[in-house]
Design a protein around this motif. Structure first.
Motif, PDB file in Angstrom:
ATOM      1  N   SER A  76       0.830  -1.214   0.000  1.00 46.85           N
ATOM      2  CA  SER A  76       0.000   0.000   0.000  1.00 46.85           C
ATOM      3  C   SER A  76       0.860   1.258   0.000  1.00 46.85           C
ATOM      4  CB  SER A  76      -0.925   0.013   1.216  1.00 46.85           C
ATOM      5  OG  SER A  76      -1.860  -1.027   1.135  1.00 46.85           O
ATOM      6  N   ALA A  77       1.864   1.305   0.863  1.00 49.08           N
ATOM      7  CA  ALA A  77       2.739   2.480   0.922  1.00 49.08           C
ATOM      8  C   ALA A  77       3.431   2.693  -0.420  1.00 49.08           C
ATOM      9  CB  ALA A  77       3.767   2.320   2.038  1.00 49.08           C
ATOM     10  N   ASN A  78       3.881   1.610  -1.022  1.00 44.57           N
ATOM     11  CA  ASN A  78       4.551   1.679  -2.311  1.00 44.57           C
ATOM     12  C   ASN A  78       3.616   2.176  -3.412  1.00 44.57           C
ATOM     13  OD1 ASN A  78       5.258  -0.575  -4.827  1.00 44.57           O
ATOM     14  ND2 ASN A  78       6.797   0.904  -4.225  1.00 44.57           N
ATOM     15  N   LEU A  79       2.392   1.662  -3.443  1.00 44.58           N
ATOM     16  CA  LEU A  79       1.453   2.042  -4.502  1.00 44.58           C
ATOM     17  C   LEU A  79       0.916   3.456  -4.333  1.00 44.58           C
ATOM     18  CD1 LEU A  79      -0.605  -1.237  -5.050  1.00 44.58           C
ATOM     19  CD2 LEU A  79       1.265  -0.328  -6.435  1.00 44.58           C
ATOM     20  N   GLU A  80       0.658   3.870  -3.096  1.00 46.07           N
ATOM     21  CA  GLU A  80       0.105   5.217  -2.874  1.00 46.07           C
ATOM     22  C   GLU A  80       1.007   6.299  -3.438  1.00 46.07           C
ATOM     23  OE1 GLU A  80      -2.980   5.564   0.681  1.00 46.07           O
ATOM     24  OE2 GLU A  80      -0.933   5.185   1.362  1.00 46.07           O
ATOM     25  N   GLU A  81       2.301   6.097  -3.368  1.00 46.88           N
ATOM     26  CA  GLU A  81       3.257   7.074  -3.914  1.00 46.88           C
ATOM     27  C   GLU A  81       3.151   7.191  -5.430  1.00 46.88           C
ATOM     28  OE1 GLU A  81       7.071   5.655  -2.696  1.00 46.88           O
ATOM     29  OE2 GLU A  81       6.749   6.169  -0.578  1.00 46.88           O
ATOM     30  N   GLN A  82       2.642   6.161  -6.079  1.00 45.98           N
ATOM     31  CA  GLN A  82       2.603   6.124  -7.546  1.00 45.98           C
ATOM     32  C   GLN A  82       1.267   6.547  -8.145  1.00 45.98           C
ATOM     33  OE1 GLN A  82       4.237   2.328  -9.124  1.00 45.98           O
ATOM     34  NE2 GLN A  82       4.605   1.845  -6.971  1.00 45.98           N
ATOM     35  N   LEU A  83       0.227   6.577  -7.329  1.00 48.79           N
ATOM     36  CA  LEU A  83      -1.112   6.851  -7.864  1.00 48.79           C
ATOM     37  C   LEU A  83      -1.259   8.295  -8.327  1.00 48.79           C
ATOM     38  CD1 LEU A  83      -3.476   5.014  -5.346  1.00 48.79           C
ATOM     39  CD2 LEU A  83      -2.960   4.361  -7.703  1.00 48.79           C
ATOM     40  N   PRO A  84      -1.901   8.504  -9.465  1.00 49.03           N
ATOM     41  CA  PRO A  84      -2.251   9.865  -9.870  1.00 49.03           C
ATOM     42  C   PRO A  84      -3.196  10.462  -8.817  1.00 49.03           C
ATOM     43  CG  PRO A  84      -2.602   8.325 -11.686  1.00 49.03           C
ATOM     44  CD  PRO A  84      -2.314   7.508 -10.468  1.00 49.03           C
ATOM     45  N   PRO A  85      -3.259  11.793  -8.702  1.00 48.59           N
ATOM     46  CA  PRO A  85      -4.053  12.420  -7.643  1.00 48.59           C
ATOM     47  C   PRO A  85      -5.550  12.119  -7.669  1.00 48.59           C
ATOM     48  CG  PRO A  85      -2.980  14.082  -9.037  1.00 48.59           C
ATOM     49  CD  PRO A  85      -2.548  12.748  -9.523  1.00 48.59           C
ATOM     50  N   ASP A  86      -6.074  11.713  -8.811  1.00 47.55           N
ATOM     51  CA  ASP A  86      -7.511  11.441  -8.875  1.00 47.55           C
ATOM     52  C   ASP A  86      -7.862   9.982  -8.555  1.00 47.55           C
ATOM     53  OD1 ASP A  86      -6.114  10.955 -11.242  1.00 47.55           O
ATOM     54  OD2 ASP A  86      -7.828  11.305 -12.533  1.00 47.55           O
ATOM     55  N   TRP A  87      -6.879   9.228  -8.028  1.00 41.57           N
ATOM     56  CA  TRP A  87      -7.091   7.836  -7.624  1.00 41.57           C
ATOM     57  C   TRP A  87      -6.645   7.652  -6.187  1.00 41.57           C
ATOM     58  CZ3 TRP A  87      -9.941   4.679 -10.516  1.00 41.57           C
ATOM     59  CH2 TRP A  87     -10.129   5.037 -11.857  1.00 41.57           C
ATOM     60  N   ALA A  88      -7.307   6.724  -5.479  1.00 40.57           N
ATOM     61  CA  ALA A  88      -6.996   6.476  -4.070  1.00 40.57           C
ATOM     62  C   ALA A  88      -6.975   4.983  -3.792  1.00 40.57           C
ATOM     63  CB  ALA A  88      -8.029   7.154  -3.176  1.00 40.57           C
ATOM     64  N   LEU A  89      -6.233   4.635  -2.781  1.00 46.61           N
ATOM     65  CA  LEU A  89      -6.129   3.243  -2.366  1.00 46.61           C
ATOM     66  C   LEU A  89      -6.978   3.033  -1.120  1.00 46.61           C
ATOM     67  CD1 LEU A  89      -2.997   1.172  -2.430  1.00 46.61           C
ATOM     68  CD2 LEU A  89      -4.243   1.276  -0.298  1.00 46.61           C
ATOM     69  N   VAL A  90      -7.745   1.952  -1.091  1.00 44.75           N
ATOM     70  CA  VAL A  90      -8.519   1.579   0.088  1.00 44.75           C
ATOM     71  C   VAL A  90      -8.185   0.136   0.439  1.00 44.75           C
ATOM     72  CG1 VAL A  90     -10.393   3.224  -0.321  1.00 44.75           C
ATOM     73  CG2 VAL A  90     -10.564   0.905  -1.252  1.00 44.75           C
ATOM     74  N   SER A  91      -8.379  -0.202   1.705  1.00 45.29           N
ATOM     75  CA  SER A  91      -8.085  -1.547   2.179  1.00 45.29           C
ATOM     76  C   SER A  91      -9.194  -2.019   3.105  1.00 45.29           C
ATOM     77  CB  SER A  91      -6.744  -1.537   2.922  1.00 45.29           C
ATOM     78  OG  SER A  91      -6.399  -2.824   3.370  1.00 45.29           O
ATOM     79  N   ASP A  92      -9.619  -3.262   2.902  1.00 50.40           N
ATOM     80  CA  ASP A  92     -10.620  -3.897   3.756  1.00 50.40           C
ATOM     81  C   ASP A  92     -11.932  -3.117   3.846  1.00 50.40           C
ATOM     82  OD1 ASP A  92      -8.861  -5.970   4.180  1.00 50.40           O
ATOM     83  OD2 ASP A  92      -8.013  -5.077   5.978  1.00 50.40           O
ATOM     84  N   VAL A  93     -12.324  -2.489   2.747  1.00 46.07           N
ATOM     85  CA  VAL A  93     -13.597  -1.796   2.639  1.00 46.07           C
ATOM     86  C   VAL A  93     -14.524  -2.698   1.816  1.00 46.07           C
ATOM     87  CG1 VAL A  93     -14.747   0.256   1.712  1.00 46.07           C
ATOM     88  CG2 VAL A  93     -12.505   0.465   2.774  1.00 46.07           C
ATOM     89  N   ALA A  94     -15.795  -2.742   2.157  1.00 50.02           N
ATOM     90  CA  ALA A  94     -16.736  -3.657   1.512  1.00 50.02           C
ATOM     91  C   ALA A  94     -17.103  -3.210   0.094  1.00 50.02           C
ATOM     92  CB  ALA A  94     -17.998  -3.777   2.357  1.00 50.02           C
ATOM     93  N   PHE A  95     -17.149  -4.196  -0.795  1.00 53.56           N
ATOM     94  CA  PHE A  95     -17.610  -4.018  -2.171  1.00 53.56           C
ATOM     95  C   PHE A  95     -18.598  -5.150  -2.470  1.00 53.56           C
ATOM     96  CE2 PHE A  95     -13.562  -1.841  -2.188  1.00 53.56           C
ATOM     97  CZ  PHE A  95     -13.796  -0.714  -2.963  1.00 53.56           C
ATOM     98  N   PRO A  96     -19.907  -4.870  -2.417  1.00 51.71           N
ATOM     99  CA  PRO A  96     -20.889  -5.905  -2.758  1.00 51.71           C
ATOM    100  C   PRO A  96     -20.847  -6.218  -4.255  1.00 51.71           C
ATOM    101  CG  PRO A  96     -21.889  -4.140  -1.467  1.00 51.71           C
ATOM    102  CD  PRO A  96     -20.536  -3.662  -1.881  1.00 51.71           C
ATOM    103  N   PHE A  97     -20.777  -7.505  -4.584  1.00 52.48           N
ATOM    104  CA  PHE A  97     -20.788  -7.951  -5.970  1.00 52.48           C
ATOM    105  C   PHE A  97     -22.153  -8.483  -6.366  1.00 52.48           C
ATOM    106  CE2 PHE A  97     -16.394  -7.351  -5.395  1.00 52.48           C
ATOM    107  CZ  PHE A  97     -15.826  -7.205  -6.643  1.00 52.48           C
ATOM    108  N   ASP A  98     -22.818  -9.135  -5.443  1.00 49.11           N
ATOM    109  CA  ASP A  98     -24.193  -9.568  -5.616  1.00 49.11           C
ATOM    110  C   ASP A  98     -24.728  -9.869  -4.219  1.00 49.11           C
ATOM    111  OD1 ASP A  98     -23.258 -12.116  -4.896  1.00 49.11           O
ATOM    112  OD2 ASP A  98     -23.863 -13.079  -6.756  1.00 49.11           O
TER     113      ASP A  98
END
Length: 190
Positions: free
Chosen positions: A49-71
């Motif tokens: 996460s620390a590695n990727l956050e440094e690389q993300l463009p400003p209009d993108w964000a990293l989240v962890s262990d947040v719910a995403f319902p698929f069905d």
């Protein structure tokens, strides 16, 4: 499952998360699944996460262990997901799965089947261009790409050590694997 049934399942899930800190809780194939978070699992998530956050463009964000319902029967909490920064700023407990641009899961002994078999199908079905499995049990990363209705059509397995570059529509992201923890009982990949 009826609407009241899924509401009841989500209500139980919320209570369990509060009652059992240190456990990752998801709904998989209609069942509530709880896994203890192990040190190698947490350390992998933190480092990547620390590695990727440094690389993300400003209009993108990293989240962890947040719910995403698929069905109605599948609500995943990815270890690492990249979503639009505007959505992340809403600070919600759940987001539509269609927001995910990139997803990564860290394998634990209890999650092998879910991470390697169940989740690739669902992630590909939503058009998530790349799915990366980070596996401290085997000391390798698996990158899946080219999503389709039957899962990902492309797959590479890379032993930890070299950097892994993922080409996404938002740009290239590099995952440094050389410092990721490996279980001492890991079966090396050939």
């Amino acid at each position: 499952m009826t609407v009241s049934g899924i509401d009841r399942l989500h209500s139980q899930l919320s209570r369990l998360e509060d009652m059992f800190p240190g456990y990752l809780t998801e709904i998989v194939e209609g069942s509530i699944v709880m896994n203890p978070v192990r040190p190698f699992h947490g350390k992998t998530i933190l480092r990547v996460s620390a590695n990727l956050e440094e690389q993300l463009p400003p209009d993108w964000a990293l989240v962890s262990d947040v719910a995403f319902p698929f069905d109605d029967a599948n609500e995943f909490c990815p270890d690492i997901a990249v979503i639009p920064a505007e959505a992340e700023a809403e600070n919600r407990t759940a987001y539509p799965a269609d927001l995910i641009e990139f997803v990564a899961e860290v394998v634990s002994p209890e999650s092998v089947r879910r991470d390697y078999e169940i989740k690739p199908h669902w992630y590909a079905s939503r058009g998530i261009t790349h799915y990366v499995i980070l596996d401290p049990l085997k000391g390798h990363a698996v990158m899946m790409w080219n999503p389709g209705p039957d899962g990902y059509q492309g797959r590479d397995t890379i032993p930890y050590g070299p950097d892994l570059t993922v080409g996404l529509p938002l740009g290239k992201l590099t995952i440094v694997t050389g410092r990721l923890p490996v279980d001492p009982k890991a079966r090396p990949t050939g």
